[in-house]
Design a protein around this motif. Structure first.
Motif, PDB file in Angstrom:
ATOM      1  N   ALA A  33      18.435  97.731  61.565  1.00 19.75           N
ATOM      2  CA  ALA A  33      19.664  97.333  60.883  1.00 19.75           C
ATOM      3  C   ALA A  33      19.337  96.250  59.862  1.00 19.75           C
ATOM      4  O   ALA A  33      18.392  95.475  60.040  1.00 19.75           O
ATOM      5  N   GLU A  58      24.103  95.232  48.047  1.00 21.38           N
ATOM      6  CA  GLU A  58      25.046  94.503  48.891  1.00 21.38           C
ATOM      7  C   GLU A  58      25.708  95.382  49.952  1.00 21.38           C
ATOM      8  O   GLU A  58      26.359  94.875  50.865  1.00 21.38           O
ATOM      9  N   THR A  59      25.539  96.710  49.864  1.00 23.54           N
ATOM     10  CA  THR A  59      26.145  97.623  50.842  1.00 23.54           C
ATOM     11  C   THR A  59      25.147  98.151  51.868  1.00 23.54           C
ATOM     12  O   THR A  59      25.521  98.931  52.743  1.00 23.54           O
ATOM     13  N   LEU A  60      23.881  97.733  51.795  1.00 18.72           N
ATOM     14  CA  LEU A  60      22.863  98.265  52.706  1.00 18.72           C
ATOM     15  C   LEU A  60      23.123  97.843  54.150  1.00 18.72           C
ATOM     16  O   LEU A  60      23.432  96.682  54.423  1.00 18.72           O
ATOM     17  N   THR A  61      22.949  98.810  55.065  1.00 21.34           N
ATOM     18  CA  THR A  61      23.151  98.525  56.489  1.00 21.34           C
ATOM     19  C   THR A  61      21.923  98.859  57.339  1.00 21.34           C
ATOM     20  O   THR A  61      21.819  98.374  58.460  1.00 21.34           O
ATOM     21  N   ALA A  62      20.999  99.709  56.842  1.00 24.08           N
ATOM     22  CA  ALA A  62      19.827 100.090  57.638  1.00 24.08           C
ATOM     23  C   ALA A  62      18.705 100.538  56.729  1.00 24.08           C
ATOM     24  O   ALA A  62      18.926 101.060  55.632  1.00 24.08           O
ATOM     25  N   ARG A  73      20.415 103.320  54.355  1.00 22.04           N
ATOM     26  CA  ARG A  73      21.807 103.686  54.648  1.00 22.04           C
ATOM     27  C   ARG A  73      22.709 102.549  54.184  1.00 22.04           C
ATOM     28  O   ARG A  73      22.299 101.383  54.172  1.00 22.04           O
ATOM     29  N   THR A  74      23.929 102.921  53.808  1.00 23.39           N
ATOM     30  CA  THR A  74      24.894 101.945  53.327  1.00 23.39           C
ATOM     31  C   THR A  74      26.172 102.023  54.163  1.00 23.39           C
ATOM     32  O   THR A  74      26.369 102.963  54.931  1.00 23.39           O
ATOM     33  N   GLU A  75      27.030 101.042  53.961  1.00 29.69           N
ATOM     34  CA  GLU A  75      28.279 100.994  54.723  1.00 29.69           C
ATOM     35  C   GLU A  75      29.206 102.155  54.416  1.00 29.69           C
ATOM     36  O   GLU A  75      30.109 102.461  55.194  1.00 29.69           O
ATOM     37  N   SER A  90      21.142  93.085  57.568  1.00 27.97           N
ATOM     38  CA  SER A  90      22.293  92.208  57.327  1.00 27.97           C
ATOM     39  C   SER A  90      21.817  91.111  56.390  1.00 27.97           C
ATOM     40  O   SER A  90      20.623  90.837  56.279  1.00 27.97           O
ATOM     41  N   HIS A 137      21.711 109.551  53.333  1.00 30.22           N
ATOM     42  CA  HIS A 137      20.817 108.417  53.106  1.00 30.22           C
ATOM     43  C   HIS A 137      20.330 108.444  51.662  1.00 30.22           C
ATOM     44  O   HIS A 137      20.544 109.408  50.936  1.00 30.22           O
TER      45      HIS A 137
END
Length: 158
Positions: free
Chosen positions: A60, A132-136, A87-89, A62, A97
């Motif tokens: 993940a 700014e939207t990246l989650t993984a 991956r993004t939000e 953050s 992806h």
């Protein structure tokens, strides 16, 4: 984000295969000490049989640094092609992806993958990922029948 696999990397990185959707690829991620440094080793057999074709280590994300421009890796491998998946939000389907590839040779080397080099996989996605939207972030052996043998010394956003 910078990860050099110190301080319990097994709590940040997950391993999985195409077995989650019926594939038959197999492998593992191990965390080793080498020359006083920690590394991650992604290894296994990638098989496209039964609609499969990947093994992956993923963590993940953050607090992506403002102004991040891409992903930087320090890797060595067996000359095969590997990928970074982001991956993004906005993603809700498991196959969505952003993907960029690299070849890992037998000597340690730095790989820089600007976000502009990532291509969208799955719809509807923008052409390139917004940092700014990246989650993984995943490191993946993917898309062909081969033996994966990839060592990673460092993963970072630059």
């Amino acid at each position: 984000m910078q990860d050099s696999f110190d301080d319990r990397p097994e709590t940040r990185w997950r391993f999985f295969t195409d077995g989650v959707m019926g594939g038959v690829s197999s492998g593992q991620v191990t965390f080793l000490s080498e020359g006083g440094r920690r590394i991650a080793r992604l290894s296994g057999e990638v098989s496209t049989a039964n609609n499969g074709g990947f093994i992956q280590m993923r963590r993940a994300l953050s607090d992506v640094p403002p102004g991040a421009e891409g992903v930087r890796l320090v890797v060595r491998g067996n000359g095969e092609r590997y990928f970074v998946h982001l991956r993004t939000e906005a993603m809700y389907l498991p196959w969505q992806h952003y993907r960029a590839g690299f070849v890992a040779g037998p000597d340690w080397g730095e790989v820089r993958l600007p976000f502009a080099s990532f291509s969208a996989q799955g719809r509807p996605l923008s052409a390139t990922p917004a940092p700014e939207t990246l989650t993984a972030l995943g490191i993946v052996a993917y898309g062909a029948d081969y033996t994966a043998a990839l060592d990673i010394r460092e993963v970072a956003l630059y």
